[in-house]
Scaffold this motif. Structure first.
Motif, PDB file in Angstrom:
ATOM      1  N   LEU A 174       0.847  -1.186   0.000  1.00  0.00           N
ATOM      2  CA  LEU A 174       0.000   0.000   0.000  1.00  0.00           C
ATOM      3  C   LEU A 174       0.890   1.246   0.000  1.00  0.00           C
ATOM      4  O   LEU A 174       1.760   1.389   0.855  1.00  0.00           O
ATOM      5  N   VAL A 197       0.198   4.671   0.807  1.00  0.00           N
ATOM      6  CA  VAL A 197      -0.949   5.358   1.395  1.00  0.00           C
ATOM      7  C   VAL A 197      -0.981   6.835   1.016  1.00  0.00           C
ATOM      8  O   VAL A 197      -2.054   7.439   0.962  1.00  0.00           O
ATOM      9  N   ASP A 240      -1.757   9.555   5.138  1.00  0.00           N
ATOM     10  CA  ASP A 240      -1.065   9.130   6.356  1.00  0.00           C
ATOM     11  C   ASP A 240      -1.331  10.136   7.485  1.00  0.00           C
ATOM     12  O   ASP A 240      -1.756   9.755   8.576  1.00  0.00           O
ATOM     13  N   GLY A 243      -6.734   5.103   4.357  1.00  0.00           N
ATOM     14  CA  GLY A 243      -5.727   4.046   4.315  1.00  0.00           C
ATOM     15  C   GLY A 243      -6.241   2.771   4.973  1.00  0.00           C
ATOM     16  O   GLY A 243      -6.071   1.664   4.443  1.00  0.00           O
ATOM     17  N   ILE A 244      -6.885   2.939   6.115  1.00  0.00           N
ATOM     18  CA  ILE A 244      -7.438   1.773   6.836  1.00  0.00           C
ATOM     19  C   ILE A 244      -8.494   1.087   5.962  1.00  0.00           C
ATOM     20  O   ILE A 244      -8.552  -0.141   5.869  1.00  0.00           O
ATOM     21  N   VAL A 259      -6.874  -1.059   3.313  1.00  0.00           N
ATOM     22  CA  VAL A 259      -6.349  -2.298   3.891  1.00  0.00           C
ATOM     23  C   VAL A 259      -7.485  -3.295   4.114  1.00  0.00           C
ATOM     24  O   VAL A 259      -7.418  -4.459   3.698  1.00  0.00           O
ATOM     25  N   LYS A 260      -8.570  -2.834   4.741  1.00  0.00           N
ATOM     26  CA  LYS A 260      -9.688  -3.745   5.032  1.00  0.00           C
ATOM     27  C   LYS A 260     -10.343  -4.256   3.756  1.00  0.00           C
ATOM     28  O   LYS A 260     -10.710  -5.430   3.652  1.00  0.00           O
ATOM     29  N   VAL A 291      -1.896  -7.394   2.141  1.00  0.00           N
ATOM     30  CA  VAL A 291      -1.277  -6.113   1.795  1.00  0.00           C
ATOM     31  C   VAL A 291      -0.262  -5.708   2.852  1.00  0.00           C
ATOM     32  O   VAL A 291      -0.425  -5.984   4.040  1.00  0.00           O
ATOM     33  N   ASP A 292       0.796  -5.092   2.387  1.00  0.00           N
ATOM     34  CA  ASP A 292       1.874  -4.684   3.287  1.00  0.00           C
ATOM     35  C   ASP A 292       2.015  -3.156   3.252  1.00  0.00           C
ATOM     36  O   ASP A 292       1.641  -2.514   2.277  1.00  0.00           O
ATOM     37  N   PHE A 293       2.547  -2.589   4.322  1.00  0.00           N
ATOM     38  CA  PHE A 293       2.782  -1.153   4.360  1.00  0.00           C
ATOM     39  C   PHE A 293       4.254  -0.893   4.678  1.00  0.00           C
ATOM     40  O   PHE A 293       4.652  -0.888   5.835  1.00  0.00           O
ATOM     41  N   ALA A 316       7.214   0.932   5.768  1.00  0.00           N
ATOM     42  CA  ALA A 316       7.244   2.171   6.555  1.00  0.00           C
ATOM     43  C   ALA A 316       8.239   3.201   6.028  1.00  0.00           C
ATOM     44  O   ALA A 316       8.230   4.351   6.458  1.00  0.00           O
ATOM     45  N   ALA A 317       9.078   2.805   5.075  1.00  0.00           N
ATOM     46  CA  ALA A 317      10.056   3.758   4.543  1.00  0.00           C
ATOM     47  C   ALA A 317       9.425   4.767   3.587  1.00  0.00           C
ATOM     48  O   ALA A 317      10.048   5.744   3.192  1.00  0.00           O
ATOM     49  N   GLN A 318       8.170   4.534   3.218  1.00  0.00           N
ATOM     50  CA  GLN A 318       7.514   5.443   2.272  1.00  0.00           C
ATOM     51  C   GLN A 318       7.138   6.757   2.958  1.00  0.00           C
ATOM     52  O   GLN A 318       6.833   6.794   4.141  1.00  0.00           O
ATOM     53  N   THR A 319       7.174   7.848   2.168  1.00  0.00           N
ATOM     54  CA  THR A 319       6.688   9.127   2.708  1.00  0.00           C
ATOM     55  C   THR A 319       5.790   9.797   1.679  1.00  0.00           C
ATOM     56  O   THR A 319       4.595   9.547   1.653  1.00  0.00           O
TER      57      THR A 319
END
Ligand code: SF4
Lengths: 486, 251
Positions: free
Chosen positions: B5, B7, B12, B19-20, B23-24, B33-35, B37-40
């Motif tokens: 994802l 997001v 964010d 975003g939630i 995912v759901k 699905v994965d998130f 965390a290095a994304q901004t």
């Protein structure tokens, strides 16, 4: 009748801005509050936009025509030197004289001298963007020569001491009632007066203009025009129009002077055929325009006895040198981009401070004039980048791409408002490149959200009309961490 | 199939519910699905305001964050368009300016794996009925970048039409820009607001309870105006409607 004096309420040299013009946002601030203007523009642009969509949808090969137009223009621009020389040779062989003008002053001087040499004191004009760009009417006026615009909308603008606000429909900002008033009040000072009982019926207004202009056509010895296209292989110039005034100006006078931007050349008649399909449908939403005049040099016993072609650079070779910006020179001035532009519709043409308004103006003006003035530096930002212009452009100019490219130039040059912005971009860039710092900032904002007002003093540009969004209790990344990681 | 994802920074920080919902929704459709965390941020605000060089690190960061995933799904048409249209352009210019070709390579790898949410649902998963339930009247605003740059076409509409209980109302002048345009909303706030007002007038004329879109930046602008005007209509992201079910209704 004496030549009118000091009628125009604005002056523009090619490389100067309209004097005293405010930056785009400030000009637009007034325009969006002018309800008559908003209504006139909305009505006019929506009508023509819908018609254009229908006219274009009729052609099964529109996408191919658009691609062909783009490629023909790109090819020609790549070999512009060659095609211009070929054109010069052909025009000369056909009895015309070619003049080269590096800038507005030189072009104005050439034309003024040519008119003076005829001994005439007045000229009739076919609507031409190039002559407006260089401020030719004002240059002629300074030498005591009266230039009469003969296109209906240009006549309205000229009589109203106004400025054009649209490429194709220069008086788009005027409604019928306003036009009736302009005709009634001003025609008598310029020539044949409007009838006393003039109504605001379009047919009556057109008839008044026709009678007023007829007098000028029959008397004029010098005509001045631009051209939509120049065909290099035969030295032929082409003017595409709807009212027939062009045909009169191009055929009745003894001397014809055409001022044309160097990018208007196409190699062959075969190439011209593409644009004669795409231009009318894009601009007036017609399958074919009522009058297409073509002329090649001079012909004995038929039409003008002397023909001069002034080839105008005025910044165009600089545009050509810019790899991203050069696609701007493909433009065939159809004005389809204006008619679909949501910003143009609300800000109006005058806010662009140039004879080229709307999306094409926002990319062409800052390239022709540079971005030194506040107005010109604000033009690349006069767009939400919605892309409607690119979608309709018959030569596929990626206007949003050029806008962003010009924004980069403006940001690089710094100046008012951009120094702070630059610092902010650097700071946010750093945060965004460090996810941990970003998460901390997001959490801090969320934690203090109760204290956030819905209007911020420093953020009036946003909060005058919009609430700020309510911040969530925690950013998404925290939800993810709590709920989806073990 | 490894799905990430993206997001987006706006979702964010400001609209985590979107975003939630993604995912759901994807999990409900059987997608893990994965998130990362290095994304901004994709860098669109910087790029579109004229700061291409400042965008470059974000291009590299985004591409690196999603390396190894088969699909990168984002609930934002304009961020997807930023990656698809502008990342290759930024890479080309970097190379042309003699500053390396790492970004061109990064773009070439990321672009074909990047999908806007409705593209992923229809083109990859092949679903139009996602099993959603939303018994309300809805009108849909197709944001410009999704509409013109991505060519989303009738994908969002197909998804909405399949939602149980949902009544879709035609939005007049749907294809006109809402006036957000990133920094345009602030730099040309008068024109931006005028465009927003016209969009809301059209949205109100439908009588719909919900003004739905697939780009929260546009909805932040329109929603902010709706709240200022105390309008009963509310702005809502498409993903949140699609995530709503009879067991877990949103409204
Ligand atoms: S930029 Fe394209 S759409 Fe606009 S006037 Fe020129 S040719 Fe027509």
């Amino acid at each position: 009748m004496s030549a009118p004096t000091a009628r125009t309420s604005y002056k523009n040299g090619a490389n100067s801005t309209y004097l005293g013009m405010p930056s785009f946002p400030r000009a637009a601030h007034a325009a969006v509050r002018d309800t008559t203007l908003r209504a006139n523009l909305k009505h006019a642009t929506h009508t023509i936009r819908d018609k254009r969509a229908k006219a274009v949808a009729e052609l099964g090969d529109w996408a191919d025509l658009r691609e062909a137009g783009k490629q023909i223009k790109d090819h020609t621009l790549r070999h512009l030197d060659r095609y211009l020389l070929q054109l010069e040779e052909a025009v000369t062989a056909a009895g015309g004289t070619v003049h080269w003008a590096a800038d507005a002053d030189e072009a104005n001087r050439i034309v003024t001298d040519l008119v003076k040499a005829t001994g005439e004191r007045e000229v009739v004009k076919v609507k031409s963007m190039a002559t407006q760009e260089i401020g030719l009417n004002e240059a002629l006026e300074a030498e005591g020569i009266a230039a009469y615009e003969t296109d209906l909308a240009e006549l309205i603008v000229q009589l109203g001491e106004d400025r054009p606000s649209h490429i194709l429909v220069p008086a788009i900002h005027r409604n019928r009632g306003e036009i009736r008033e302009i005709f009634t009040l001003t025609m008598s000072a310029w020539g044949r007066p409007a009838p006393d009982d003039l109504t605001d019926r379009p047919a009556d207004l057109a008839e008044a203009a026709r009678l007023h202009l007829r007098e000028k056509f029959l008397r004029a010895k010098v005509g001045i025009s631009g051209a939509n296209f120049m065909v290099a292989e035969t030295g032929t110039l082409v003017v595409v129009e709807s009212e027939g005034n062009g045909r009169m100006c191009l055929t009745l006078p003894e001397t014809l002077i055409s001022v044309v931007g160097i990018e208007k050349v196409v190699p062959t008649w075969r190439d011209l055929e593409v644009f004669l399909q795409t231009l009318p449908r894009s601009s007036t939403a017609e399958r074919m325009n009522p009058y297409t005049s073509t002329w090649t040099g001079t012909t004995d016993g038929d039409g003008p006895r002397a023909f001069h072609l002034v080839l105008l650079d005025n910044g165009r070779t600089d545009v050509l040198a810019d790899e991203v910006g050069r696609q701007t020179l493909r433009c065939i001035r159809c004005s389809a981009c204006l008619n679909v532009c949501p910003v143009y519709e609300r800000a109006g043409g005058h806010a662009y401070g140039s004879v080229y308004p709307g999306p094409i103006g926002a990319i062409l003006t800052p390239q022709l004039r540079g971005t030194a003035s506040e107005l010109d530096a604000s033009l690349p930002f006069a767009s939400s980048l919605c892309g409607a212009c690119y979608e309709v452009c018959p030569v596929a100019i990626d206007i949003p791409e050029v806008l962003v490219h010009l924004r980069e130039k403006v940001a690089d040059q710094g100046g008012k408002g951009h120094r702070l912005e630059k610092a902010a971009m650097k700071a946010s860039g750093w945060v965004l490149n460090h996810p941990a710092a970003l998460a901390t900032a997001e959490r801090a904002a969320s934690l203090t959200r109760k204290a956030h007002p819905r209007r911020l003093p420093g953020a009036a540009a946003w909060t005058n009309t919009r609430d700020l969004p309510e911040l969530p209790a925690a950013p998404f990344r925290d939800w993810w961490k709590r709920n989806r990681t073990s | 199939m490894r799905v990430a994802l993206f997001v987006t920074c706006v979702n964010d920080a400001v609209f985590p519910a979107t975003g939630i919902a993604v995912v759901k929704l994807l999990e409900r459709l059987g997608v893990q699905v994965d998130f990362p965390a290095a994304q901004t941020c994709c860098g669109q605000p910087q790029y579109n305001t004229g700061y291409r060089r400042d965008t470059e690190p974000l291009v590299g960061r985004t591409a690196a964050a999603f390396e190894g995933y088969d699909y990168v799904v984002t609930p934002s048409g304009s961020c997807a368009a930023m990656i698809r249209d502008n990342y290759p352009r930024i890479g080309r210019l970097q190379a042309k300016e003699g500053r390396g070709d790492d970004l061109a390579g990064a773009a070439a790898s990321l672009v074909p794996r990047t999908y806007e949410l409705t593209e992923f649902l229809l083109d990859v998963l092949g679903v139009t009925d996602v099993g959603a339930y939303f018994p309300h009247t809805v009108t849909y605003h197709p944001s410009c970048h999704g509409l013109r740059m991505l060519g989303l076409g009738d994908r969002p509409r197909k998804l909405l039409e399949a939602v149980k209980g949902l009544e879709l109302k035609e939005l007049p002048g749907a294809e006109e820009c809402c006036g957000f345009g990133g920094t345009f909303a602030v730099k040309n706030s008068d024109v931006s607001a005028a465009m927003g007002q016209d969009k809301l007038r059209n949205a109100r004329s439908t009588g719909a309870e919900v003004l739905c879109g697939a780009d929260n930046s546009c909805l932040m602008h329109l929603g902010g105006m709706l709240r200022r005007q105390n309008s009963p209509q509310r702005a809502l992201h498409l993903a949140e409607i699609l995530a709503s079910t009879e067991e877990e209704p949103l409204l």
